[in-house]
Enzyme design. Structure first.
Site, short mmCIF file in Angstrom:
data_model
loop_
_atom_site.label_atom_id
_atom_site.label_comp_id
_atom_site.label_asym_id
_atom_site.label_seq_id
_atom_site.Cartn_x
_atom_site.Cartn_y
_atom_site.Cartn_z
N CYS A 1 45.36 38.29 41.82
CA CYS A 1 45.38 39.44 42.73
C CYS A 1 44.12 39.58 43.59
O CYS A 1 44.10 40.39 44.52
CB CYS A 1 45.61 40.73 41.93
SG CYS A 1 44.44 41.01 40.59
N HIS A 2 43.11 38.79 43.35
CA HIS A 2 41.84 38.92 44.09
C HIS A 2 41.36 37.54 44.50
O HIS A 2 40.61 36.91 43.75
CB HIS A 2 40.80 39.60 43.20
CG HIS A 2 39.53 39.96 43.89
ND1 HIS A 2 38.47 39.10 44.01
CD2 HIS A 2 39.14 41.10 44.50
CE1 HIS A 2 37.48 39.70 44.64
NE2 HIS A 2 37.87 40.91 44.95
N PHE A 3 41.78 37.02 45.52
CA PHE A 3 42.70 37.45 46.57
C PHE A 3 43.89 36.50 46.59
O PHE A 3 43.73 35.35 46.21
CB PHE A 3 42.00 37.41 47.92
CG PHE A 3 40.80 38.32 48.01
CD1 PHE A 3 40.96 39.66 48.33
CD2 PHE A 3 39.51 37.85 47.76
CE1 PHE A 3 39.87 40.50 48.44
CE2 PHE A 3 38.42 38.69 47.86
CZ PHE A 3 38.59 40.01 48.19
N VAL B 1 39.19 34.59 43.67
CA VAL B 1 37.77 34.76 43.37
C VAL B 1 37.65 35.85 42.30
O VAL B 1 38.31 36.88 42.40
CB VAL B 1 36.99 35.19 44.63
CG1 VAL B 1 35.52 35.43 44.31
CG2 VAL B 1 37.13 34.19 45.75
#
Length: 172
Positions: A70-72, A77
């Site tokens: 989810c990041h990203f 990351v």
């Protein structure tokens, strides 16, 4: 003098997150997935850059860690705030390891610098906290400087990480 444990396994850290390490109404590490380390490899109250103690922990990086999805999207990351939180977790752990009562709360940080990142192709994160000041009176607080290393390279630094321990009713 009682000899204190100088390293902790993943199962020990889970015991802490379940409230089994320091007893009721005392600090606990967060449970997974917010537990940001797999082991504490070293803890003492005499060494470190300032001679007040040091704590070192590691996190094995696996491509399926929850935050990479989810990041990203398309650019995975580890969020820098998770590395910062890991350093606060360790300062609080140090206070409990010293025998202090209360529940841990992050109180602030003086300065944070990010100079790199943690991606799914990395192998190991190492957190190093050098304690600068430990207050064990009515106020229980520790201040330390920390760094996050990935695969041997320092990528975050934090100055004046502050964590306090509070008894029930003291927290607003």
């Amino acid at each position: 003098m009682t000899e204190r444990q100088s390293s902790f396994s993943y199962n020990d850290l889970i015991d802490s997150s379940n409230g089994k390490m320091w007893g009721p109404d005392n600090a606990q590490l967060p449970a997974p997935p917010m537990l940001m380390m797999d082991r504490i490899t070293h803890i003492d109250d005499e060494t470190g850059e300032h001679g007040k103690g040091q704590i070192v922990a590691e996190l094995d990086i696996k491509p399926d860690l929850w935050f990479f999805d989810c990041h990203f999207k398309g650019d995975p990351v580890m969020p820098g705030c998770l590395g910062l939180d890991a350093m606060w977790q360790l300062v609080g752990f140090f206070l409990c390891w010293k025998g202090n009562p209360g529940k841990g709360r992050a109180l602030g940080v003086g300065e944070v610098k990010f100079t790199g990142q943690i991606t799914p192709d990395c192998k190991k994160v190492r957190y190093v906290i050098d304690l600068k000041r430990v207050i064990q009176r009515r106020l229980i607080m520790a201040i330390g400087d920390g760094r996050v290393e990935v695969d041997g390279k320092t990528i975050y630094t934090a100055k004046d990480l502050r964590v306090g321990l509070f008894k029930p009713g003291e927290m607003a």
